[in-house]
Design an enzyme around this catalytic site. Sequence first.
Site, mmCIF file in Angstrom:
data_model
loop_
_atom_site.group_PDB
_atom_site.id
_atom_site.type_symbol
_atom_site.label_atom_id
_atom_site.label_comp_id
_atom_site.label_asym_id
_atom_site.label_seq_id
_atom_site.Cartn_x
_atom_site.Cartn_y
_atom_site.Cartn_z
ATOM 1 N N MET A 1 16.242 -3.982 -21.918
ATOM 2 C CA MET A 1 15.319 -4.936 -21.290
ATOM 3 C C MET A 1 13.964 -4.255 -21.085
ATOM 4 O O MET A 1 13.155 -4.701 -20.270
ATOM 5 C CB MET A 1 15.882 -5.446 -19.963
ATOM 6 C CG MET A 1 17.184 -6.210 -20.145
ATOM 7 S SD MET A 1 17.454 -7.492 -18.912
ATOM 8 C CE MET A 1 17.424 -6.555 -17.406
ATOM 9 N N LEU B 1 11.518 1.512 -20.553
ATOM 10 C CA LEU B 1 12.491 2.510 -20.992
ATOM 11 C C LEU B 1 12.328 3.818 -20.225
ATOM 12 O O LEU B 1 11.237 4.186 -19.820
ATOM 13 C CB LEU B 1 12.304 2.760 -22.493
ATOM 14 C CG LEU B 1 12.414 1.506 -23.361
ATOM 15 C CD1 LEU B 1 12.219 1.861 -24.823
ATOM 16 C CD2 LEU B 1 13.755 0.804 -23.154
ATOM 17 N N HIS B 2 13.449 4.498 -20.041
ATOM 18 C CA HIS B 2 13.448 5.814 -19.414
ATOM 19 C C HIS B 2 14.343 6.718 -20.263
ATOM 20 O O HIS B 2 14.897 6.284 -21.291
ATOM 21 C CB HIS B 2 13.912 5.724 -17.959
ATOM 22 C CG HIS B 2 15.187 4.963 -17.772
ATOM 23 N ND1 HIS B 2 16.398 5.420 -18.226
ATOM 24 C CD2 HIS B 2 15.429 3.740 -17.221
ATOM 25 C CE1 HIS B 2 17.328 4.547 -17.937
ATOM 26 N NE2 HIS B 2 16.773 3.501 -17.336
ATOM 27 N N ALA B 3 14.495 7.953 -19.785
ATOM 28 C CA ALA B 3 15.237 8.930 -20.586
ATOM 29 C C ALA B 3 16.676 8.479 -20.858
ATOM 30 O O ALA B 3 17.265 8.869 -21.876
ATOM 31 C CB ALA B 3 15.222 10.277 -19.885
ATOM 32 N N HIS C 1 17.666 5.408 -21.655
ATOM 33 C CA HIS C 1 17.626 4.604 -22.892
ATOM 34 C C HIS C 1 17.433 5.513 -24.112
ATOM 35 O O HIS C 1 18.060 5.306 -25.157
ATOM 36 C CB HIS C 1 16.454 3.620 -22.865
ATOM 37 C CG HIS C 1 16.533 2.582 -21.803
ATOM 38 N ND1 HIS C 1 15.719 2.582 -20.704
ATOM 39 C CD2 HIS C 1 17.336 1.495 -21.673
ATOM 40 C CE1 HIS C 1 15.994 1.529 -19.943
ATOM 41 N NE2 HIS C 1 16.980 0.861 -20.498
ATOM 42 N N ASP D 1 26.036 1.253 -15.907
ATOM 43 C CA ASP D 1 26.464 -0.141 -15.771
ATOM 44 C C ASP D 1 27.902 -0.237 -16.272
ATOM 45 O O ASP D 1 28.188 -0.855 -17.304
ATOM 46 C CB ASP D 1 25.531 -1.054 -16.577
ATOM 47 C CG ASP D 1 24.111 -0.994 -16.048
ATOM 48 O OD1 ASP D 1 23.913 -1.334 -14.877
ATOM 49 O OD2 ASP D 1 23.213 -0.577 -16.789
HETATM 50 O O1 PAF Z 1 21.729 -3.282 -19.659
HETATM 51 C C1 PAF Z 1 20.764 -3.998 -19.991
HETATM 52 O O2 PAF Z 1 19.620 -3.531 -20.101
HETATM 53 C C2 PAF Z 1 20.991 -5.476 -20.248
HETATM 54 O O3 PAF Z 1 21.964 -5.991 -19.406
HETATM 55 C C3 PAF Z 1 21.295 -5.798 -21.717
HETATM 56 C C4 PAF Z 1 22.601 -5.167 -22.156
HETATM 57 C C5 PAF Z 1 20.156 -5.307 -22.612
HETATM 58 C C6 PAF Z 1 21.430 -7.322 -21.902
HETATM 59 O O4 PAF Z 1 20.264 -7.979 -21.531
#
Ligand code: PAF
Length: 277
Positions: A27, A30-32, A34, A147
């Site tokens: 979404m 971005l951070h480290a 990602h 998550d």
């Molecule tokens: O974890 C996330 O950033 C979001 O829930 C995802 C998986 C990109 C879905 O929108």
Amino acid sequence: MKIVTTLPELRSARRILPEPVGFVPTMGTLHAGHISLVQAARAECASVAASIFVNPTQFGPTEDLARYPRDLPRDLALLEAAGVDLVWTPTPEVMYPSDFQTWVEVEGLTRPLEGELRPGHFRGVTTVVAKLFNAVGPDKAYFGQKDAQQAAVIRRMTKDLDFPIEIVVCPTLREADGLAMSSRNTYLNPDERQAATVLFRALSAAKSAYDSGERDAEKLRALVRDTVNAEPLARLQYVSCADDDTLEELTQVTGKALLSMAVYVGKTRLIDNFVMG
Ligand code: PAF
């Protein structure tokens, strides 16, 4: 790095990517954490695709959709530097045209924890991830352990809907003081940022008790509760010690278990977890 917005553009760019293709849905902001997903994909796949889409359907009516941080130029520069080949940045109209009416919903696993407190959240996540999977058609898709319930739900959906995609869950990346990296950390003021270390302190207290042999799930939950309650800027929303597969609450930890929590620090809701066994 190719950047595309529409579905026809995505499909033609995807068609010429060397296989296997690794996919990192995001979404943005971005951070480290990602970037570590991109690096894992880069190490295992011939091509890496990413998406940036702030998915409105996974935000509740009182949640932070409008306030959610966005910085597309910075995100694109980070993805390019990390070696991504293709980025899809669909608009809300591309993902959800005005006549959209189909949803993907996982049942049991979405009931407790985040699902109970954020009604409709996982329906939004699974719907958008199913659409992203259909459009990108990756061989592997990468998600973060922070998550944990989301990863379990997506794994279930992938299996139940026969997507030929391997779900890879990568370790949580942490700041030097233990705070799990999250786009929402940008909301914290300096005092809250300091207080936010309470999540890691609480998990560490439970982890050292577990490492010393504590297997009573309620005692592990109580350690988290007591640590968070001692931090004036923090409010515990839930602490759970659950079976790692079913997410059902445990009385005794006998196999693989997930200790997870959600905490408000000021107005910012943060989550964290660790896996035992
Ligand atoms: O974890 C996330 O950033 C979001 O829930 C995802 C998986 C990109 C879905 O929108």
